[in-house]
Motif scaffolding. Structure first.
Motif, short mmCIF file in Angstrom:
data_model
loop_
_atom_site.label_atom_id
_atom_site.label_comp_id
_atom_site.label_asym_id
_atom_site.label_seq_id
_atom_site.Cartn_x
_atom_site.Cartn_y
_atom_site.Cartn_z
N MET A 1 0.85 -1.20 0.00
CA MET A 1 0.00 0.00 0.00
C MET A 1 0.88 1.25 0.00
O MET A 1 1.97 1.25 0.56
N THR A 2 0.36 2.32 -0.60
CA THR A 2 1.12 3.57 -0.69
C THR A 2 0.26 4.73 -0.17
O THR A 2 -0.96 4.70 -0.30
N ILE A 3 0.96 5.69 0.42
CA ILE A 3 0.25 6.91 0.86
C ILE A 3 0.44 7.98 -0.23
O ILE A 3 1.54 8.15 -0.75
N TYR A 4 -0.67 8.64 -0.56
CA TYR A 4 -0.63 9.73 -1.55
C TYR A 4 -1.19 11.00 -0.90
O TYR A 4 -2.29 10.96 -0.34
N HIS A 5 -0.43 12.07 -0.98
CA HIS A 5 -0.91 13.37 -0.50
C HIS A 5 -1.18 14.23 -1.74
O HIS A 5 -0.28 14.38 -2.58
N VAL A 6 -2.39 14.77 -1.84
CA VAL A 6 -2.77 15.53 -3.04
C VAL A 6 -3.19 16.93 -2.58
O VAL A 6 -4.16 17.07 -1.83
N ALA A 7 -2.44 17.95 -3.02
CA ALA A 7 -2.74 19.31 -2.53
C ALA A 7 -2.85 20.30 -3.70
O ALA A 7 -2.15 20.16 -4.71
N VAL A 8 -3.74 21.27 -3.53
CA VAL A 8 -3.99 22.26 -4.60
C VAL A 8 -4.14 23.65 -3.97
O VAL A 8 -4.64 23.79 -2.85
N ASP A 73 -0.37 8.08 -11.75
CA ASP A 73 -0.79 8.62 -13.04
C ASP A 73 -2.29 8.88 -13.09
O ASP A 73 -2.74 9.87 -13.66
N GLU A 74 -3.05 7.97 -12.46
CA GLU A 74 -4.51 8.17 -12.48
C GLU A 74 -4.92 9.35 -11.59
O GLU A 74 -5.80 10.14 -11.96
N ILE A 75 -4.26 9.48 -10.43
CA ILE A 75 -4.56 10.62 -9.55
C ILE A 75 -4.27 11.92 -10.31
O ILE A 75 -5.07 12.86 -10.32
N LEU A 76 -3.12 11.90 -10.96
CA LEU A 76 -2.69 13.07 -11.72
C LEU A 76 -3.69 13.44 -12.81
O LEU A 76 -4.05 14.61 -12.98
N PHE A 77 -4.11 12.44 -13.53
CA PHE A 77 -5.04 12.66 -14.64
C PHE A 77 -6.33 13.30 -14.11
O PHE A 77 -6.82 14.30 -14.66
N ILE A 78 -6.86 12.73 -13.02
CA ILE A 78 -8.11 13.26 -12.47
C ILE A 78 -7.90 14.68 -11.93
O ILE A 78 -8.67 15.60 -12.24
N ALA A 79 -6.83 14.86 -11.16
CA ALA A 79 -6.61 16.18 -10.53
C ALA A 79 -6.39 17.26 -11.60
O ALA A 79 -6.96 18.36 -11.51
N GLU A 80 -5.60 16.95 -12.61
CA GLU A 80 -5.35 17.95 -13.66
C GLU A 80 -6.65 18.32 -14.38
O GLU A 80 -6.90 19.48 -14.67
N GLU A 128 12.45 23.56 -5.08
CA GLU A 128 13.64 22.76 -4.77
C GLU A 128 13.32 21.72 -3.69
O GLU A 128 13.73 20.57 -3.80
N VAL A 129 12.58 22.16 -2.68
CA VAL A 129 12.19 21.23 -1.60
C VAL A 129 11.33 20.11 -2.18
O VAL A 129 11.51 18.93 -1.86
N GLY A 130 10.40 20.47 -3.05
CA GLY A 130 9.54 19.46 -3.69
C GLY A 130 10.35 18.48 -4.52
O GLY A 130 10.18 17.26 -4.42
N ASN A 131 11.30 19.02 -5.31
CA ASN A 131 12.13 18.16 -6.17
C ASN A 131 12.97 17.20 -5.34
O ASN A 131 13.13 16.03 -5.69
N SER A 132 13.52 17.72 -4.23
CA SER A 132 14.41 16.84 -3.47
C SER A 132 13.63 15.72 -2.77
O SER A 132 14.22 14.74 -2.33
N ALA A 133 12.32 15.84 -2.68
CA ALA A 133 11.51 14.75 -2.11
C ALA A 133 10.80 13.97 -3.22
O ALA A 133 9.92 13.16 -2.94
N ASN A 134 11.18 14.23 -4.48
CA ASN A 134 10.54 13.55 -5.63
C ASN A 134 9.04 13.75 -5.67
O ASN A 134 8.31 12.84 -6.09
N ALA A 135 8.58 14.91 -5.23
CA ALA A 135 7.14 15.20 -5.30
C ALA A 135 6.79 15.52 -6.75
O ALA A 135 7.61 16.10 -7.48
N PHE A 136 5.57 15.17 -7.15
CA PHE A 136 5.10 15.61 -8.47
C PHE A 136 4.55 17.02 -8.29
O PHE A 136 3.72 17.28 -7.40
#
Ligand code: ATP
Length: 438
Positions: A1-8, A73-80, A128-136
Motif C-alpha cells: 500500500m502507498t500513501i498519496y498526499h494531493v494538494a492544490v 498517473d490516475e490521480i494526476l489525470f483526475i486532478a489535472e 527545490e524542496v519538492g524536487n528533493s523529495a521527488n514530489a510531483f
C-alpha cells in the motif's frame, strides 16, 4: 500500500467566482473512483494572512489517501482535469498549483508549512524542496499556487478546528444565498461547540456574499457537532458538502517574539509591550497608539475601522499600561513599524492620578489656590490654609485587565478567539464529504 498526499492552491477568483475548497470537494468525489481510501480528514490549510497576492483567505487544501501502488498517473489525470475544468484561469491572480507526494511527509515540507504561515516564500526555493523529495509538481501560469499546495502537504494540524462547508454548483454566481437564518440561530444554540455562525445580534456571519460556490460554513471544535449543526440549517440548492479539518482559529500564524526588534514585514507576532502614547483616532476612523518594549524599542499599534467595537474598547488604554499584543506587521512601504492589532491582553493597568484641591477643614466647602506655594482658601467661609496643597486622587479606569477582542465579523481565519477551549482530539466515525445536503 502507498500513501498519496494531493494538494492544490490558487484556483479561484475574488470577482469571477469559484473557491479552491470547492475544487477540493469535487476532487474528493472524483478520486473516490480509485482503489484508495482517505487516510485522514480532508485538510483546509490557511497560510500567511499577510501575503499581498492572496485572493481572500490564503487557503489551500490537502487530501491524504492510502491505496494501491501505482495510482500516481490516475490521480494526476483526475486532478489535472478537475483543475482545468474549474480554475478561473482568466483572473491574473489565479495561478494554480498541484503537488502530489508519495509516502511519508518529510520534515522539509513541515518547515515550508511553518514558514508559509509567517514569511513570504520564494517559489524556486519551494520547488527545490519538492524536487528533493521527488514530489510531483504541476504549476499553471506563474505557478505560485505551488507554494500553498506544497505547504498544505506539509501542514501540521495538531492544533485544529473543523468547518462543515455546504456548496452550490460553481455555475451559480448569485451573491445572495437562500439560507434560513432562523435555523442557523437554532443550530448555533443547540451546538455550542460551534462558533462564528451568528453575531451578538443573531445576524449570520458564516454566509459569504461573493459569487463563489460556498453557501455557508459552520465552524466548530467537534466534528460531529459541526456537521450536525450544518444539517440543521435550511439552505437551498446544496450540491455537495465537506467536513474539513483545519488550522483555522488556532493562531497558527502567530510567532511569539521576545521584543519589537524581531518584527518582520508580513509576519504576525505576539509580544509584551507598554503603551507610550495615548490612543488617538486618525483619518478613516483608525485608532493608533505607540508602544515600547523593555529594551526601549518602539512600534505603533493600529486598530483599523473594520474592527468596529474593538477600537472603542482600546480607547480607554493609557500610557504606562502593560499589554500583550497580537497582530500582523504591516509591509515595508508603511513608515515605521506598525502592528495591525488582532487582539490585546491588558496585563497591568498604570495607576493614573489627578490633582484636586481638598475640601475646607472648617466648613467642608470647596477651596481655591491663593497663588503659587501660598496655600488654599475656602470659597465658602474664607478660611485660609497656608500649608494646604492639592491632593493626588487615583483615577478610576474604564478598562480592566484581561483580553480585548474584535467582534466575530472582524475575525480573520486564523484568529483564535478566547471562547475556544483547549484543543483536543475528538472521536468521529462518520463521512467527511458527500453529495447533496449533509
Ligand atoms: P481562497 O482562500 O479563496 O482559496 P486564496 O486567498 O487562497 O483564495 P490564492 O489565490 O490561493 O488565494 O492566493 C494565495 C497565493 O499565495 C497562492 O498562489 C499561494 O501559493 C501563495 N502563497 C501562500 N502562502 C504564501 C507565502 N507564505 N509566501 C508566498 N506565497 C504564498
Amino acid at each position: 500500500m502507498t500513501i498519496y498526499h494531493v494538494a492544490v492552491d490558487s484556483t479561484d477568483s475574488a470577482t469571477l467566482g469559484m473557491c479552491t475548497t470547492y475544487l477540493g470537494a469535487v476532487l474528493l468525489d472524483r478520486l473516490s473512483e480509485l482503489p484508495m481510501e482517505l487516510l485522514s480528514p480532508p485538510e483546509l490549510v490557511r497560510l500567511n494572512p499577510n501575503v499581498p497576492w492572496k485572493t481572500r483567505g490564503n487557503g489551500a487544501f490537502c487530501l491524504r489517501y492510502e491505496g494501491e501502488e501505482g495510482l500516481l498517473d490516475e490521480i494526476l489525470f483526475i486532478a489535472e482535469n478537475v483543475i482545468w475544468d474549474l480554475s478561473v484561469f482568466e483572473d491574473p491572480q489565479t495561478n494554480p498549483g498541484l503537488v502530489i507526494l508519495k509516502g511519508q511527509v518529510p520534515t522539509s515540507f513541515r518547515d515550508i508549512y511553518h514558514r508559509a504561515l509567517h514569511e513570504i516564500l520564494d517559489l524556486d526555493a519551494v520547488k527545490e524542496v519538492g524536487n528533493s523529495a521527488n514530489a510531483f509538481m504541476k504549476g499553471w501560469k506563474n505557478e505560485r499556487g505551488l507554494i500553498g499546495a506544497l505547504a498544505a502537504v506539509g501542514a501540521d494540524l495538531s492544533l485544529h478546528t473543523y468547518e462543515a462547508m455546504l456548496y452550490r454548483p460553481a455555475a451559480v454566481k448569485d451573491r445572495k444565498r437562500q439560507v434560513d437564518a432562523k435555523t442557523l440561530r437554532e443550530a448555533s444554540k443547540r451546538y455550542p461547540s460551534t462558533f462564528f455562525n451568528v453575531d451578538a445580534a443573531g445576524n449570520p456571519v458564516c454566509i459569504p456574499h461573493s459569487p463563489c460556490p460556498v453557501i455557508l460554513g459552520i465552524r466548530g471544535i467537534d466534528p460531529s457537532d459541526t456537521l450536525e449543526a450544518s444539517r440543521m440549517v435550511k439552505a437551498d440548492g446544496i450540491e455537495r458538502w465537506v467536513l474539513w479539518k483545519t488550522n483555522q482559529h488556532t493562531d497558527a500564524h502567530i510567532e511569539y517574539v521576545k521584543d519589537l526588534t524581531s518584527l518582520r514585514p508580513f509576519s504576525s507576532i505576539s509580544t509584551e509591550v507598554t503603551i507610550s502614547s495615548p490612543p488617538v483616532y486618525r483619518e478613516g476612523g483608525h485608532l493608533f497608539f505607540d508602544v515600547i518594549d523593555p529594551q526601549g524599542n518602539t512600534a505603533t499599534c493600529a486598530a483599523y475601522e473594520p474592527t468596529k467595537g474593538f477600537r472603542k474598547n482600546l480607547t480607554a488604554l493609557a500610557p504606562g499600561d502593560k499589554l500583550r499584543v497580537w497582530g500582523s506587521v504591516r509591509s515595508e512601504d508603511v513608515p515605521g513599524i506598525t502592528i495591525n492589532l488582532e487582539k490585546v491582553e491588558v496585563r497591568e493597568l498604570a495607576i493614573l492620578k489627578t490633582l484636586s484641591n481638598p475640601r475646607c477643614p472648617k466648613c467642608g466647602g470647596p477651596t481655591e489656590s491663593m497663588g503659587r506655594d501660598q496655600g488654599l482658601r475656602c470659597k465658602r467661609c474664607g478660611f485660609r490654609g497656608a500649608g494646604m496643597e492639592p491632593v493626588e486622587n487615583i483615577m478610576e479606569r474604564e478598562v480592566k485587565p484581561g483580553l480585548i477582542e474584535p467582534p466575530p465579523d472582524a475575525w480573520r481565519h486564523l484568529f483564535r478567539p478566547s471562547c475556544l477551549p483547549a484543543n483536543k482530539e475528538r472521536e468521529y466515525a462518520g463521512s467527511w464529504w458527500g453529495s447533496g445536503a449533509p
